[in-house]
Scaffold this active site. Structure first.
Site, PDB file in Angstrom:
ATOM      1  N   GLU A  27      35.389  11.948  48.618  1.00  0.00           N
ATOM      2  CA  GLU A  27      34.996  11.754  49.815  1.00  0.00           C
ATOM      3  C   GLU A  27      33.868  11.186  49.747  1.00  0.00           C
ATOM      4  O   GLU A  27      33.676   9.937  49.609  1.00  0.00           O
ATOM      5  CB  GLU A  27      34.250  12.691  50.926  1.00  0.00           C
ATOM      6  CG  GLU A  27      36.253  12.353  51.670  1.00  0.00           C
ATOM      7  CD  GLU A  27      35.895  13.907  52.772  1.00  0.00           C
ATOM      8  OE1 GLU A  27      34.880  13.579  53.328  1.00  0.00           O
ATOM      9  OE2 GLU A  27      35.817  15.618  52.285  1.00  0.00           O
ATOM     10  N   LYS A  37      40.240  25.247  56.133  1.00  0.00           N
ATOM     11  CA  LYS A  37      39.598  23.864  55.208  1.00  0.00           C
ATOM     12  C   LYS A  37      39.466  24.133  53.950  1.00  0.00           C
ATOM     13  O   LYS A  37      39.606  24.920  53.242  1.00  0.00           O
ATOM     14  CB  LYS A  37      38.377  23.456  56.222  1.00  0.00           C
ATOM     15  CG  LYS A  37      38.474  23.098  57.809  1.00  0.00           C
ATOM     16  CD  LYS A  37      39.073  21.937  57.584  1.00  0.00           C
ATOM     17  CE  LYS A  37      37.941  21.003  57.336  1.00  0.00           C
ATOM     18  NZ  LYS A  37      38.480  19.359  57.952  1.00  0.00           N
ATOM     19  N   SER A  53      34.947  24.525  54.610  1.00  0.00           N
ATOM     20  CA  SER A  53      33.781  24.384  55.751  1.00  0.00           C
ATOM     21  C   SER A  53      33.128  25.773  55.601  1.00  0.00           C
ATOM     22  O   SER A  53      33.315  26.732  55.811  1.00  0.00           O
ATOM     23  CB  SER A  53      35.469  24.364  56.352  1.00  0.00           C
ATOM     24  OG  SER A  53      34.533  24.561  57.607  1.00  0.00           O
ATOM     25  N   HIS A  59      50.841  -1.969  54.679  1.00  0.00           N
ATOM     26  CA  HIS A  59      49.825  -2.004  55.385  1.00  0.00           C
ATOM     27  C   HIS A  59      50.519  -0.459  56.304  1.00  0.00           C
ATOM     28  O   HIS A  59      49.873   0.362  57.109  1.00  0.00           O
ATOM     29  CB  HIS A  59      50.511  -2.315  56.769  1.00  0.00           C
ATOM     30  CG  HIS A  59      51.068  -3.945  56.713  1.00  0.00           C
ATOM     31  ND1 HIS A  59      50.372  -4.811  56.586  1.00  0.00           N
ATOM     32  CD2 HIS A  59      52.180  -4.514  55.737  1.00  0.00           C
ATOM     33  CE1 HIS A  59      50.429  -5.753  56.655  1.00  0.00           C
ATOM     34  NE2 HIS A  59      51.972  -5.633  56.071  1.00  0.00           N
TER      35      HIS A  59
END
Ligand code: ARG
Length: 461
Positions: free
Chosen positions: A289, A282, A276, A155
């Site tokens: 992704e 970043k 970024s 979970h």
């Protein structure tokens, strides 16, 4: 295009030509189309259906066309519809009328089935080779971090400590099932359809076995109508690819989570991360992704072809031309994803101290405490309830389990003794000494087996 316009007096409408043409995408079948044609022509000559001299002329012509395509000198024409007609028309230009003998005892229906099978067979073998590289990378990462302990989650809540190697080997297992699936679908791809003609077989004394041997196929299709209308092998590749991408998307998700500031278990190599355009701090896991995102199109290609094939009457129908872009896209997507993942896994750094801190944070030895009481005679359910209360007490006091005094422990059960402090992440792991468990002994064995598996496994065909 007199040869496919047949009985028509009119040329096709320009829009119709564009709409029906597959050459913008099926051009990439050219090496398979040419290899198939050469095998077919050799067979025609061997059977005396055409002369040896004619065969030689045609084969030389086809070989020259292949070179033209490879050198970027070939002009693909949409009005010639597909790769088969483009190559045949060019052959006629190059060698004259004798080129027209190539299509004896053949139809585009069995020809395209052959091309697709040859393409899929290569795709399977490349897929198997690349999956093996990713498996190898996972094994190396596991070995290089053999003693690293991380929280295992259910979970997405810290559950029990596990070896990082154990976690990584879970992906090895998933990929091994993918390998099995791709290898299995190779059996049904490895079937030679030429000789089926348009749908009913051909009237010439051909030698199908010979063609199969030339093209290294292990079986012949057994029903001409099935052979020209079967695209199960495409669907099987796409289904196996869908499962494989699903696995990769799960690995992607963990890479994304683990490289976040909140988890901070790994650091991606700069070569596998992106910045970024606005936030200088970043370091984004774009590769992972995108892989997660691309899983969608791979599923989509499977659903699209299943839907295209649904309720098609026998045998060939033009609908089936829609099999190509999806398969090409799926193969390209899967192969590029597996390849880039291999590099990403090979270069990522594990931050073992952070993982260790997370192990210590999460009360993840609670199950071990319950097991401790069970070994001292408590029933598991009672022990479970008792440790639950103990954990909630520790949480209130903002203390880790190890920081509780023995007196505090004893408030919950008299069975607790000094040896409760010997329950550590290490002891927890070592105790899970069952086949498939996370004990170092078991994981070392799993690693050895994994190495043997990729050492032994055949490289497709
Ligand atoms: N481009 C066609 C396809 O991909 C080749 C087969 C055409 N056959 C036909 N009878 N029109 O399916």
């Amino acid at each position: 295009m007199s040869h496919i316009r047949g009985r028509f007096k009119k040329a096709a409408d320009k829009l119709v030509n564009e709409y029906t043409a597959s050459i913008p995408f099926d051009w990439r079948l050219y090496p398979y189309d040419i290899a198939g044609s050469i095998a077919h022509v050799k067979m025609l000559a061997k059977q005396g259906i055409i002369s040896d001299k004619e065969a030689k002329t045609i084969i030389n012509g086809l070989t020259a066309i292949k070179e033209e395509i490879e050198r970027g000198k070939f002009q693909f024409k949409p009005e010639l519809e597909d790769i088969h007609m483009n190559i045949e028309a060019r052959l006629l230009e190059k060698v004259g009328e004798v080129g027209g003998k190539l299509h004896t005892a053949r139809s585009r229906n069995d020809q395209v089935a052959l091309d697709m099978r040859l393409f899929a067979r290569d795709a399977i073998s490349n897929t198997l080779a690349q999956l093996k590289e990713l498996q190898r990378a996972l094994i190396s990462l596991a070995e290089a971090n053999k003693d690293v302990i991380i929280p295992g989650y259910t979970h997405l809540q810290p559950a029990q400590p596990v070896l990082l190697a154990h976690h990584l080997l879970a992906y090895f297992e998933m990929l091994q099932r993918d390998v099995d699936r791709f290898s299995d679908c190779l059996k049904r791809t490895d079937v030679m359809p030429l000789g089926s003609g348009a749908l009913a077989g051909v009237t010439y004394d051909i030698d199908r076995e010979f063609v199969a041997k030339e093209l290294d196929f292990s079986q012949l299709s057994q029903n001409s109508m099935d052979a020209v209308s079967d695209r199960d092998f495409v669907l099987e590749y796409e289904a196996a690819a869908g499962l494989c991408m699903m696995h990769l998307s799960r690995l992607a998700e963990e890479v994304i989570l683990w490289s976040s500031a909140e988890f901070n278990f790994i650091e991606l190599d700069e070569a596998y991360a992106t910045g970024s355009s606005i936030m200088p701090q970043k370091k984004n896991p774009d590769v992972a992704e995108l892989a997660r995102g691309k899983t969608g199109r791979v599923y989509g290609n499977l659903m699209a072809l299943l839907t295209t094939m649904k309720a098609l009457p026998l045998s060939y129908n033009k609908d089936m031309q829609e099999d190509k872009e999806g398969l090409f896209d799926t193969v390209d997507t899967l192969l590029s994803t597996v390849e880039v993942f291999t590099g990403m896994v090979e270069t990522l750094k594990v931050k073992s101290e952070n993982a260790r801190r997370a192990v210590e944070r999460g009360y993840i030895l609670a199950t071990d405490l319950a097991d401790y009481l069970v070994k001292k005679g408590e029933a598991f359910r009672t022990a479970h309830a008792l440790v639950a209360r103990l954990v909630s007490y520790a949480m209130e006091k903002n203390k880790s389990l190890l920081k509780l005094s023995l007196a505090e422990y004893k408030k919950f059960s008299p069975l607790f003794e000094q040896d409760v402090y010997s329950i550590t992440a290490e002891s927890s792991i070592a105790a899970r000494d069952v086949v498939g468990g996370t004990a170092p002994r078991q994981v070392a064995r799993a690693l050895a087996t994994a190495k043997k598996t990729i050492g032994d496994s055949k490289r497709g065909k």
